[in-house]
Design a protein around this motif. Sequence first.
Motif, PDB file in Angstrom:
ATOM      1  N   CYS A 179       0.815  -1.797   0.032  1.00  0.00           N
ATOM      2  CA  CYS A 179      -0.177  -0.136   0.328  1.00  0.00           C
ATOM      3  C   CYS A 179       0.762   1.062   0.268  1.00  0.00           C
ATOM      4  O   CYS A 179       2.024   1.108   0.601  1.00  0.00           O
ATOM      5  CB  CYS A 179      -0.793   0.110   1.293  1.00  0.00           C
ATOM      6  N   VAL A 180       0.151   2.660  -0.311  1.00  0.00           N
ATOM      7  CA  VAL A 180       0.603   3.332  -0.372  1.00  0.00           C
ATOM      8  C   VAL A 180       0.589   4.451  -0.003  1.00  0.00           C
ATOM      9  O   VAL A 180      -0.821   4.317   0.145  1.00  0.00           O
ATOM     10  CB  VAL A 180       1.425   4.645  -1.586  1.00  0.00           C
ATOM     11  N   LEU A 181       0.727   5.711   0.656  1.00  0.00           N
ATOM     12  CA  LEU A 181      -0.447   6.025   1.820  1.00  0.00           C
ATOM     13  C   LEU A 181      -0.597   7.600   0.115  1.00  0.00           C
ATOM     14  O   LEU A 181       0.142   7.256  -0.714  1.00  0.00           O
ATOM     15  CB  LEU A 181       0.655   7.786   3.251  1.00  0.00           C
ATOM     16  N   PRO A 182      -1.618   8.455   0.859  1.00  0.00           N
ATOM     17  CA  PRO A 182      -2.664   8.908  -0.057  1.00  0.00           C
ATOM     18  C   PRO A 182      -1.268  10.276  -1.022  1.00  0.00           C
ATOM     19  O   PRO A 182      -1.718  10.766  -1.823  1.00  0.00           O
ATOM     20  CB  PRO A 182      -3.341  10.149   0.357  1.00  0.00           C
ATOM     21  N   PRO A 207      -3.099  -0.141  -4.114  1.00  0.00           N
ATOM     22  CA  PRO A 207      -3.712   0.370  -2.913  1.00  0.00           C
ATOM     23  C   PRO A 207      -2.963   1.930  -1.616  1.00  0.00           C
ATOM     24  O   PRO A 207      -1.810   1.290  -1.814  1.00  0.00           O
ATOM     25  CB  PRO A 207      -4.506  -0.833  -1.890  1.00  0.00           C
ATOM     26  N   VAL A 208      -4.048   2.640  -2.136  1.00  0.00           N
ATOM     27  CA  VAL A 208      -3.866   3.967  -1.071  1.00  0.00           C
ATOM     28  C   VAL A 208      -4.793   3.805   0.044  1.00  0.00           C
ATOM     29  O   VAL A 208      -5.674   3.666   0.210  1.00  0.00           O
ATOM     30  CB  VAL A 208      -4.561   4.807  -2.034  1.00  0.00           C
ATOM     31  N   GLY A 247      -9.021   4.291  -1.665  1.00  0.00           N
ATOM     32  CA  GLY A 247      -9.226   3.586  -3.010  1.00  0.00           C
ATOM     33  C   GLY A 247      -8.081   2.982  -3.933  1.00  0.00           C
ATOM     34  O   GLY A 247      -6.408   2.145  -3.040  1.00  0.00           O
ATOM     35  N   LEU A 248      -7.941   2.882  -5.314  1.00  0.00           N
ATOM     36  CA  LEU A 248      -6.487   2.101  -5.949  1.00  0.00           C
ATOM     37  C   LEU A 248      -5.823   3.154  -7.022  1.00  0.00           C
ATOM     38  O   LEU A 248      -7.038   3.826  -7.512  1.00  0.00           O
ATOM     39  CB  LEU A 248      -7.631   1.565  -6.744  1.00  0.00           C
ATOM     40  N   VAL A 249      -4.833   3.133  -6.857  1.00  0.00           N
ATOM     41  CA  VAL A 249      -4.432   3.922  -8.123  1.00  0.00           C
ATOM     42  C   VAL A 249      -4.355   2.531  -8.804  1.00  0.00           C
ATOM     43  O   VAL A 249      -3.195   1.566  -8.882  1.00  0.00           O
ATOM     44  CB  VAL A 249      -3.017   4.521  -7.339  1.00  0.00           C
ATOM     45  N   THR A 250      -4.333   2.677 -10.219  1.00  0.00           N
ATOM     46  CA  THR A 250      -4.056   1.235 -11.537  1.00  0.00           C
ATOM     47  C   THR A 250      -3.118   1.925 -12.168  1.00  0.00           C
ATOM     48  O   THR A 250      -3.271   3.512 -12.647  1.00  0.00           O
ATOM     49  CB  THR A 250      -5.687   0.966 -11.683  1.00  0.00           C
TER      50      THR A 250
END
Length: 160
Positions: free
Chosen positions: A96-99, A119-120, A129-132
Motif C-alpha cells: 500500500c501507499v499513503l495518499p 492500494p492507497v 482507493g486504488l491507483v491502477t
Amino acid sequence: MTETPALPTETPLPAAEVTAADVMSNAVVAVTVDHSLGAAWEAMRDRRVHHVAVLDEDGLVAVLDERTVAAHWPAGGPETPHHLTVGGTARRGVRCVLPDAPVAEVARIMTSIGCDAVPVATRSGVLLGLVTATDVVAAVACGAVDVAVRAVGCDDGSHA
C-alpha cells in the motif's frame, strides 16, 4: 469527424509532485477471502472494474484482478459450477501507499512487483482507493503529469 481533446492550459506537474490521491480511483469494490471466485467475477463485471480489494477479518490482504480470476477459472467459463474461493486464489500480501505518495513511486512499485493496482490507505490502514496502471496512464495522457522519457538501459539518456 472525431474531435481532438484540448490540451491542458496549465503546465503539467512533475511526476514527483502528483500524488496517489490525485490519480486514484475512489470507488473500490471489495470482497472477502470467503467469497467465491464467481462472486468476485460478478462484482467486477457488474461494477465494470478490473480489480477488487480482498479483505479478511484483519483488513486488506490482497488485490485480485480479472486476469487472475480468468487464469484460475475451471474449464467451461464463468457459468461452470466450482468451489474456488477468493482466499484460495488471491496472492496474499499487498503493498500500500499513503495518499501523499508521489505517482512516480506508485509506478515504480507497479513495475518492481509486477502489479497493475496499488492500494492507497491511511497510516491506520483505512483503504481510500486504488491507483491502477490505467489511472497513471490517464494522468499522463491528459497532461496532468510531466513525464521524462528515458530509454531503459541507455546510460547517456538518449532514447530510441
